[in-house]
Enzyme design. Sequence first.
Site, mmCIF file in Angstrom:
data_model
loop_
_atom_site.group_PDB
_atom_site.id
_atom_site.type_symbol
_atom_site.label_atom_id
_atom_site.label_comp_id
_atom_site.label_asym_id
_atom_site.label_seq_id
_atom_site.Cartn_x
_atom_site.Cartn_y
_atom_site.Cartn_z
ATOM 1 N N LYS A 191 2.115 0.796 16.373
ATOM 2 C CA LYS A 191 3.483 1.335 16.087
ATOM 3 C C LYS A 191 3.846 1.941 14.973
ATOM 4 C CE LYS A 191 6.273 -2.161 12.294
ATOM 5 N NZ LYS A 191 6.432 -2.870 11.737
ATOM 6 N N GLN A 192 2.665 2.885 14.976
ATOM 7 C CA GLN A 192 2.396 3.581 13.330
ATOM 8 C C GLN A 192 1.682 4.470 13.585
ATOM 9 O OE1 GLN A 192 2.882 -0.189 11.103
ATOM 10 N NE2 GLN A 192 2.570 1.315 9.761
ATOM 11 N N TRP A 223 0.962 -1.504 0.300
ATOM 12 C CA TRP A 223 0.114 0.110 -0.198
ATOM 13 C C TRP A 223 1.229 1.099 0.228
ATOM 14 C CZ3 TRP A 223 -1.051 3.133 4.958
ATOM 15 C CH2 TRP A 223 -0.900 3.126 5.818
ATOM 16 N N ASP A 224 2.056 0.933 0.654
ATOM 17 C CA ASP A 224 3.122 2.128 0.011
ATOM 18 C C ASP A 224 2.944 3.153 -0.501
ATOM 19 O OD1 ASP A 224 4.445 0.227 1.708
ATOM 20 O OD2 ASP A 224 5.813 1.210 2.012
ATOM 21 N N GLU A 242 0.666 -2.853 12.322
ATOM 22 C CA GLU A 242 1.117 -4.296 12.564
ATOM 23 C C GLU A 242 1.490 -4.367 14.545
ATOM 24 O OE1 GLU A 242 3.749 -4.682 9.847
ATOM 25 O OE2 GLU A 242 2.263 -4.288 8.192
#
Lengths: 812, 812
Positions: free
Chosen positions: B644-645, B401-402, B531
């Site tokens: 995580k993000q 998906w980046d 994640e």
Amino acid sequence: MRLDKKAIYPVQEWDITEQSFERENNYRNETTFSLSNGYIGTRGTFEEAYPFDIDTGLEGNFVNGFYESEKIRYGEANFGSPLFSQSLLNLPNLKETRLYLDGEEFDMEQGTVEDYQRVLHMKEGILSRELVWHSPRGKKVKIKIKRLVSFEIKNIMAVCYEVTPVNFSGDIRFVSRLQADVENHTRKTNPIVDYGPFGRKLEPLQLFGGGNRLYYKGMTQNSRLVAACGSSHRIFTEASGVEVPGIEAPGVEASDAEALNVEIPDVEVPDVEAWTESGELDAALTLQMSGCEGRKIVLEKMICYTTSLDMREDELEGFVKKTLDTADRLGYRELEQAQKRYMQGFWDVADIEIKGEDSRALQQGIRFNLFHILQSAGRDGRTGMGAKGLSGEGYEGHYFWDTEIYVLPVFVYTEPGVARNLLDYRYHMLDQARARARILGHEKGALYPWRTINGEEASTYYPLGTAQYHINADIAYALSLYLQVTGDVEYLKEKGAEILIETARVWADVGHFAENKGGKYCICCVTGPDEYNVLVDNNFYTNLMARENLRDAAAAVRYLSEKDPESFGELKERLAFSEDELELWERIIENMYFPYDEERGVYPLDDGFMTRKPWDESRIPEEKRAWLYENYHPLFIMRHRMSKQADAILGMYLHSNLFGEELRRNYDFYQEVTLHHSSLSTCIFGIVACDIGYYDEAYRYFAESARMDLDDHHNNFYAGIHAANMAGTWQAIVNGFAGVRCQNSKLRFKPWLPKSWEKYSFQLRYRDNLLRVKVTKDSAEFVLEEGESIRFCVNKTEVSIDEKGGKHIEKI
Amino acid sequence: MRLDKKAIYPVQEWDITEQSFERENNYRNETTFSLSNGYIGTRGTFEEAYPFDIDTGLEGNFVNGFYESEKIRYGEANFGSPLFSQSLLNLPNLKETRLYLDGEEFDMEQGTVEDYQRVLHMKEGILSRELVWHSPRGKKVKIKIKRLVSFEIKNIMAVCYEVTPVNFSGDIRFVSRLQADVENHTRKTNPIVDYGPFGRKLEPLQLFGGGNRLYYKGMTQNSRLVAACGSSHRIFTEASGVEVPGIEAPGVEASDAEALNVEIPDVEVPDVEAWTESGELDAALTLQMSGCEGRKIVLEKMICYTTSLDMREDELEGFVKKTLDTADRLGYRELEQAQKRYMQGFWDVADIEIKGEDSRALQQGIRFNLFHILQSAGRDGRTGMGAKGLSGEGYEGHYFWDTEIYVLPVFVYTEPGVARNLLDYRYHMLDQARARARILGHEKGALYPWRTINGEEASTYYPLGTAQYHINADIAYALSLYLQVTGDVEYLKEKGAEILIETARVWADVGHFAENKGGKYCICCVTGPDEYNVLVDNNFYTNLMARENLRDAAAAVRYLSEKDPESFGELKERLAFSEDELELWERIIENMYFPYDEERGVYPLDDGFMTRKPWDESRIPEEKRAWLYENYHPLFIMRHRMSKQADAILGMYLHSNLFGEELRRNYDFYQEVTLHHSSLSTCIFGIVACDIGYYDEAYRYFAESARMDLDDHHNNFYAGIHAANMAGTWQAIVNGFAGVRCQNSKLRFKPWLPKSWEKYSFQLRYRDNLLRVKVTKDSAEFVLEEGESIRFCVNKTEVSIDEKGGKHIEKI
């Protein structure tokens, strides 16, 4: 029993009979006729060693605890993924015994077979086969073969092979083989895993034949365990013209008398020529003699297995020799007598008798189940019990929670020594469980592996494996039940307390008092028993069982602190146990969180259960319905609101004293959403159905469980028995119909009789007592068969019987 | 920029310079100096082909989309687990060119190196290396090597190798090799996976040298794709004593003139002896000539790659030959000119200029990032963009998906043609995505794979893979942004609508209107971008993006039904699309559920987030903090409340028009719990920090992102670039500092200047316009560089510029 399933075998009270040999049923029947004593397991294969392919048969000989490891490969490994597998290893076969009549080999697929029957004598613990064979060239012979795996000597399997020439005299030759070129059928018996053992995994270290014996020693390639096995052979014959009842005495005319090391007593023995041959992976002993028309020749064959798990490698050979000597000395008949005595003792306590409509088929199912349960349990304190016993390679021979929640309660009430042995196994694996807890991030305590043989986690898929933290509480539950029923305080001191404390510690670390749940103690990201609802928060069963684990641990700590402060002080020091921990446990016990649906007044399976998508079975093609993981992606399964098996309901059964009238609401709710796709489900629903008076349903569930394996409802009996369900059948009657519970150290009954039955009866061991219970239409009768005094409760009546032979009758 | 990280390379505005060759930095620098045109990628290795081991270097040459498959083994496979891997395959190396001076081999680790510098000329798109070498025997030579991967001809990489003997005359020999004995460094570059390709995977079909050329064709063992490559060589020299500026003309004195098929024009060429040799897996062309002191010799080498993904296998050889002919005809200088022109065009639009304190280092970081982004994107409509571009083997070269969420927006505003090409790739993979949706149990629609090269799912661990359903909405988001910014209605009709409808259909099936959530639409058991929170219910980001996916799909259906009913009718028919679906979509859009914490007024990451155990970083040893999955079991990670993000926050950025003052509360909340363990995190937090006026933090995050790769913050740059973060830097300035958004087809700005800066400027393409934006202390200046008319909004001001060159200045 399921009405759409015809009984596979004739309905008999104590026997399972195969009336003809059919290749297409062979694989399944090998499981049906498997024998075991909890140490050696052997599948019901034939002495003729027919060459079955991977879909039709599996020669299987196992020793409990003996496994091979393979490096496991993962698409993507996680930290803590087990790196090596454990698989119960298929060992060399020594049963093979070919028979030649004037050079013609006995083969049921050649010539004609008459009067065939193979019978599992459950009462005696013996497998027999009888037949008359017409060879293609016209010879007629009567054959009778008996086999047992001894409860008397754990290392011994014994065979008695009788041959009577009917219409000829001539050469009779036995060729007995030790076949070490064996391998597991991993692909077939456990298709879901993708690791070994593929191919032969034992490297021979020694292999030879000499005198009347064959011997093998080999080491596994990776686990570096050593197995040794051997066989001993003796021939005798009827005294001419005189019928010899059974087996009189040993006898063999060996080519090498010294090697035999057998006393040859003064009985009639035939002239036997004997010689051995050995190859790289097999050895054979040929025994040749003259046969006379009408005169029976008997081969007695003793087979011994042992492994380096029990002794030093250099002791193995001597041990096999000595054990075979002993077995020879006893002879087949004595071993058979001992087997019968052992079985009699077992049935005297464990048997459940029922009378009434359907009762013969159910009776057979119950006994079949109990027989296999008895066979399956490791009883040496170093081995557990596989989900499939030692009857096949299914689940790689792993031990799961099935042992503690399904099987162990049966032994607690019938053979508490076996129950203790199984608990010993867990005790001895505490260090591995401690190491596993560290891997999972717990600084203290022990986390038992979801599936294992050697005590290390062998589950390669953590959502359905390691995430099932409830294994810890399941073990603690079984231990607690054992302690309550037996009153074995010594066990609590020596081993039990340590198990309870170490398991409790993980519960005290895994969760926390969640602000958003009113400060209640929440446990996130575990999998309960239900394998369709994975990695969930606050699984009801887990939270309940965890709390009770903590409660039992706290009680043990308090009890021992008071009663035996000195030795308990040592344990506390060894475990670095502090009083702060006890305080934390108390807080958790007080504040455990349970998901609750206000509107329905039920406990959902977990926090997310009610939010999942309703299950629409109509969208699932019929042939896929029972095989969801085989046909659907895990995400599809997990996003739906349905349940594979008893989960919350199981918790409510095990701790039924904590639940009141909400039980019925919960049952109704779970009844709707449960698919019963596990063999561990129906028996539990049946028990709870009794509790709430849904008797018709209870009976249906019970009947379903009782003959599940005997009629192969799951079509996978070839891979081995479903031990948990088998034990669940016993529970369905004792804990279900008779309503037995032992909670807060109090035994109670709530007896009920299915309306098509006249009566049923069973025995229970409780403390030093043996109590016989008989339930009829109007009453329940309790007789104290052993022991001096017992107290229990029947429905609301407190009962005490205070003399041996004393009786109480309660109207129901 | 991180203050604890010293700049690895000198701070320069347009260049990245390596000032000395050091073995220990080699592996990382190979990524820094990697070149690519979105089709060929080559790592910054040396012509001398030093023998690095697996920890110090990796010769790498890749073609976008060209992969090898291996059978994947699982500890326990699930239904729908991909059975075959996809790995961007390391292809034969043709860069190798060894230089011998009177037999002494040029080797930077022998003799002495002076005046070394290797420079990545980002402005020109060229890599150069210059040095003076003193051989162990005392020869002195000047060497200059330039390399480019052509944006003009996608199949061509070109090298220009100049040698000038400084203190001697003598034999000069080049040995140019085609080395086909190559393999991936899977264990090192992607340690988490345990499948191939291990060892060489290309089987040579053809390999030969002849004339001035080398040629190879080989097929992968499993994916059965064919790669072909070749090189062509020409030598020329300065006219004696006269400095020749650049490269004048081709020239070679071949041993086999016909094979060359090169016109040899009338220029000075040296006497060259040439011969080829070929082995089983390599071929070499030796070019030997006399060198004169002070006189430069130039080797021009053209390298061509192509594969069976672009043409029939029997066309490959002809294509390589023809393409090398063309490249030879153009010559290195012309290719270099073309490269510069292309780069000029790119920078003219895409460059961001900043002035102020720190600005040189940041400027360098921004350009480094943009340069690699430009290099990485597939631009032929059949290839996507790897998370590490074509700079290394990390993540097996997979597309994630980046591309859509991080990279594509940059191209949408700067090179919309490239953005469209990347969307085309997804369009062409719709059939694979449809098949995948069926596997996941969706009867209609398409589910894009989490990671892939060939369009099939390649994630071997579904909790962090297939469960990330948001990929569907991410693609729809990027498509929608493209459509809004470009106004490309044709694209909507031809391809876009189909993508929107098919992705939306999965959203309309995966969830349901949950009674226990007030009939709101809930989506269970997915993984959001975060994640560390896996298989959750109602992930905020997922639900938000899903709703907007549905909204865009519904809008497309309505728009096309009205504007182009005929051609849309065909699409509806082809997709069996019914109006009922539209109704369902509307209901879902109206009723999407979002987890909400009343007390804090924030949107938790998912339903279970607030129930998880608070994260206690103090329990994590420092060296393990950034590597949780490497040091902790997934269950340990998943049971904790931390992130995580950027996840929910990312959704709030992408759809910032839907959020008001709650944004700050959410930011504060997530700021606390986010560990930023993904390179995709800080740039997003920086943008949202701008939105809510947390400017200091915004700047810190931006600086962190800007030089993340250039200074190797994650210590894994050797495995390849972090393309998403690189693109995130551009977004941090344009979408962050300048506050650019295009929502509801409306372009808006909310400009802000970091206080240590004097100004920054950038350009945007919007519809047919090119808008230059300059932000200074007091004002933002907008100039319409191309196009006739543009409307946008600055803070609350509606602006329109209605002539080319028109300007608007807004006080800020």
